[in-house]
Write a protein that holds these residues in place. Structure first.
Motif, PDB file in Angstrom:
ATOM      1  N   CYS A 215      51.031  40.571  46.034  1.00  0.00           N
ATOM      2  CA  CYS A 215      50.922  41.792  45.128  1.00  0.00           C
ATOM      3  C   CYS A 215      50.043  42.886  45.978  1.00  0.00           C
ATOM      4  O   CYS A 215      49.711  42.903  47.147  1.00  0.00           O
ATOM      5  CB  CYS A 215      50.138  41.465  44.033  1.00  0.00           C
ATOM      6  SG  CYS A 215      50.391  42.754  42.609  1.00  0.00           S
ATOM      7  N   ALA A 216      49.907  44.229  45.370  1.00  0.00           N
ATOM      8  CA  ALA A 216      49.273  45.142  46.176  1.00  0.00           C
ATOM      9  C   ALA A 216      47.945  45.250  46.314  1.00  0.00           C
ATOM     10  O   ALA A 216      47.387  45.529  47.506  1.00  0.00           O
ATOM     11  CB  ALA A 216      49.781  46.458  45.497  1.00  0.00           C
ATOM     12  N   GLU A 217      47.361  44.802  45.210  1.00  0.00           N
ATOM     13  CA  GLU A 217      45.716  44.937  45.524  1.00  0.00           C
ATOM     14  C   GLU A 217      45.141  43.947  46.443  1.00  0.00           C
ATOM     15  O   GLU A 217      45.485  42.849  46.402  1.00  0.00           O
ATOM     16  CB  GLU A 217      45.145  44.554  44.120  1.00  0.00           C
ATOM     17  CG  GLU A 217      43.594  44.611  43.676  1.00  0.00           C
ATOM     18  CD  GLU A 217      42.875  46.129  44.230  1.00  0.00           C
ATOM     19  OE1 GLU A 217      42.017  46.057  44.878  1.00  0.00           O
ATOM     20  OE2 GLU A 217      43.698  46.885  43.602  1.00  0.00           O
ATOM     21  N   LEU A 218      44.380  44.706  47.369  1.00  0.00           N
ATOM     22  CA  LEU A 218      43.667  43.680  48.439  1.00  0.00           C
ATOM     23  C   LEU A 218      42.701  42.728  47.759  1.00  0.00           C
ATOM     24  O   LEU A 218      42.971  41.681  48.243  1.00  0.00           O
ATOM     25  CB  LEU A 218      43.006  44.783  49.251  1.00  0.00           C
ATOM     26  CG  LEU A 218      42.317  44.072  50.407  1.00  0.00           C
ATOM     27  CD1 LEU A 218      43.369  43.486  51.668  1.00  0.00           C
ATOM     28  CD2 LEU A 218      41.625  45.206  51.286  1.00  0.00           C
ATOM     29  N   ASP A 219      41.910  43.197  46.989  1.00  0.00           N
ATOM     30  CA  ASP A 219      41.178  42.213  46.305  1.00  0.00           C
ATOM     31  C   ASP A 219      41.626  41.420  45.260  1.00  0.00           C
ATOM     32  O   ASP A 219      41.989  41.942  43.940  1.00  0.00           O
ATOM     33  CB  ASP A 219      39.763  43.264  45.706  1.00  0.00           C
ATOM     34  CG  ASP A 219      38.619  42.502  45.184  1.00  0.00           C
ATOM     35  OD1 ASP A 219      38.628  41.146  45.085  1.00  0.00           O
ATOM     36  OD2 ASP A 219      37.766  42.887  44.709  1.00  0.00           O
ATOM     37  N   SER A 220      41.469  40.117  45.429  1.00  0.00           N
ATOM     38  CA  SER A 220      42.299  39.306  44.293  1.00  0.00           C
ATOM     39  C   SER A 220      41.506  39.324  42.831  1.00  0.00           C
ATOM     40  O   SER A 220      42.119  39.196  41.828  1.00  0.00           O
ATOM     41  CB  SER A 220      42.252  37.879  44.987  1.00  0.00           C
ATOM     42  OG  SER A 220      40.929  37.453  45.001  1.00  0.00           O
ATOM     43  N   SER A 221      40.232  39.720  42.974  1.00  0.00           N
ATOM     44  CA  SER A 221      39.567  39.553  41.634  1.00  0.00           C
ATOM     45  C   SER A 221      39.674  40.928  40.923  1.00  0.00           C
ATOM     46  O   SER A 221      39.445  40.996  39.598  1.00  0.00           O
ATOM     47  CB  SER A 221      37.980  39.420  42.153  1.00  0.00           C
ATOM     48  OG  SER A 221      37.519  40.633  42.431  1.00  0.00           O
ATOM     49  N   ALA A 222      40.405  41.817  41.539  1.00  0.00           N
ATOM     50  CA  ALA A 222      41.044  43.019  40.654  1.00  0.00           C
ATOM     51  C   ALA A 222      42.358  43.069  40.403  1.00  0.00           C
ATOM     52  O   ALA A 222      43.013  44.047  40.068  1.00  0.00           O
ATOM     53  CB  ALA A 222      40.374  44.207  41.467  1.00  0.00           C
ATOM     54  N   CYS A 223      43.021  42.070  40.771  1.00  0.00           N
ATOM     55  CA  CYS A 223      44.382  42.289  40.446  1.00  0.00           C
ATOM     56  C   CYS A 223      45.193  40.858  39.541  1.00  0.00           C
ATOM     57  O   CYS A 223      44.488  39.753  39.535  1.00  0.00           O
ATOM     58  CB  CYS A 223      44.967  41.656  42.063  1.00  0.00           C
ATOM     59  SG  CYS A 223      46.857  41.638  41.995  1.00  0.00           S
ATOM     60  N   HIS A 224      46.130  41.155  39.079  1.00  0.00           N
ATOM     61  CA  HIS A 224      46.585  40.382  38.078  1.00  0.00           C
ATOM     62  C   HIS A 224      47.186  39.048  38.567  1.00  0.00           C
ATOM     63  O   HIS A 224      47.563  38.016  37.930  1.00  0.00           O
ATOM     64  CB  HIS A 224      47.774  41.190  37.203  1.00  0.00           C
ATOM     65  CG  HIS A 224      48.922  40.919  37.716  1.00  0.00           C
ATOM     66  ND1 HIS A 224      49.398  41.927  38.809  1.00  0.00           N
ATOM     67  CD2 HIS A 224      50.334  40.227  37.633  1.00  0.00           C
ATOM     68  CE1 HIS A 224      50.547  41.636  39.372  1.00  0.00           C
ATOM     69  NE2 HIS A 224      51.098  40.640  38.636  1.00  0.00           N
ATOM     70  N   ARG A 225      47.400  39.171  39.851  1.00  0.00           N
ATOM     71  CA  ARG A 225      47.887  37.828  40.443  1.00  0.00           C
ATOM     72  C   ARG A 225      46.957  36.497  40.430  1.00  0.00           C
ATOM     73  O   ARG A 225      47.460  35.498  40.460  1.00  0.00           O
ATOM     74  CB  ARG A 225      48.160  38.042  41.940  1.00  0.00           C
ATOM     75  CG  ARG A 225      47.152  37.959  42.849  1.00  0.00           C
ATOM     76  CD  ARG A 225      47.707  38.427  44.252  1.00  0.00           C
ATOM     77  NE  ARG A 225      46.489  38.476  45.238  1.00  0.00           N
ATOM     78  CZ  ARG A 225      45.863  39.470  45.803  1.00  0.00           C
ATOM     79  NH1 ARG A 225      46.046  40.594  45.175  1.00  0.00           N
ATOM     80  NH2 ARG A 225      44.888  39.581  46.497  1.00  0.00           N
ATOM     81  N   THR A 226      45.648  37.041  40.142  1.00  0.00           N
ATOM     82  CA  THR A 226      44.713  35.805  40.005  1.00  0.00           C
ATOM     83  C   THR A 226      45.086  35.073  38.747  1.00  0.00           C
ATOM     84  O   THR A 226      45.063  33.882  38.757  1.00  0.00           O
ATOM     85  CB  THR A 226      43.096  36.383  39.854  1.00  0.00           C
ATOM     86  OG1 THR A 226      42.965  37.048  41.116  1.00  0.00           O
ATOM     87  CG2 THR A 226      42.470  35.356  39.679  1.00  0.00           C
TER      88      THR A 226
END
Length: 140
Positions: A111-122
């Motif tokens: 996904c796009a967001e570098l920080d996993s804690s700020a991304c839906h992929r988590t």
């Protein structure tokens, strides 16, 4: 390379390209973790830079003997890190399909967001990890 500890050979990996200017970390992870498939979980496989468009990622994957799949159903419609798929039933079906891929080896959710804690992929990875009873590792 092990995913988290010595008891797990397989895992679900996540990676966000963020503001990276090249694919070096991405390709290094493909090799280091023996990734067999990259699953693009963006609602649209476009980015701020053409180098992160789905077609370009697919080319890199093929050059590295890795499969590429775009699963828009696992994309996010919330505009936040909270995962809200556009079609819940389709998302659940695709999670089931992915659970069968895990038996072939490690795969990486992109996904796009570098920080996993700020991304839906988590959320996607955790749901899939629970379904498959294998660990999740977020790559930086």
């Amino acid at each position: 390379m092990k995913c988290q500890d010595d008891s797990f050979e397989r895992c679900i990996l996540t990676f966000g390209y963020g503001n990276r200017s090249n694919h070096l970390d991405f390709t290094n992870y493909l090799h280091a973790f023996n990734v067999v498939c990259v699953v693009d979980v963006r609602l649209t496989s476009r980015a701020w830079s053409r180098k992160w468009y789905g077609e370009e990622i697919e080319k890199i994957c093929l050059q590295n003997n890795v499969s590429y799949i775009s699963m828009k159903s696992l994309g996010n419609t919330s505009g936040t890190r909270k995962w809200i798929p556009s079609n819940f039933e389709e998302a659940q079906e695709d999670l089931q399909k992915l659970s069968m891929l895990v038996t072939k080896g490690n795969f990486l959710l992109l996904c796009a967001e570098l920080d996993s804690s700020a991304c839906h992929r988590t959320d996607v990875a955790l749901e899939l990890g629970t379904l498959m009873q294998i660990p999740v590792k977020h790559l930086r």
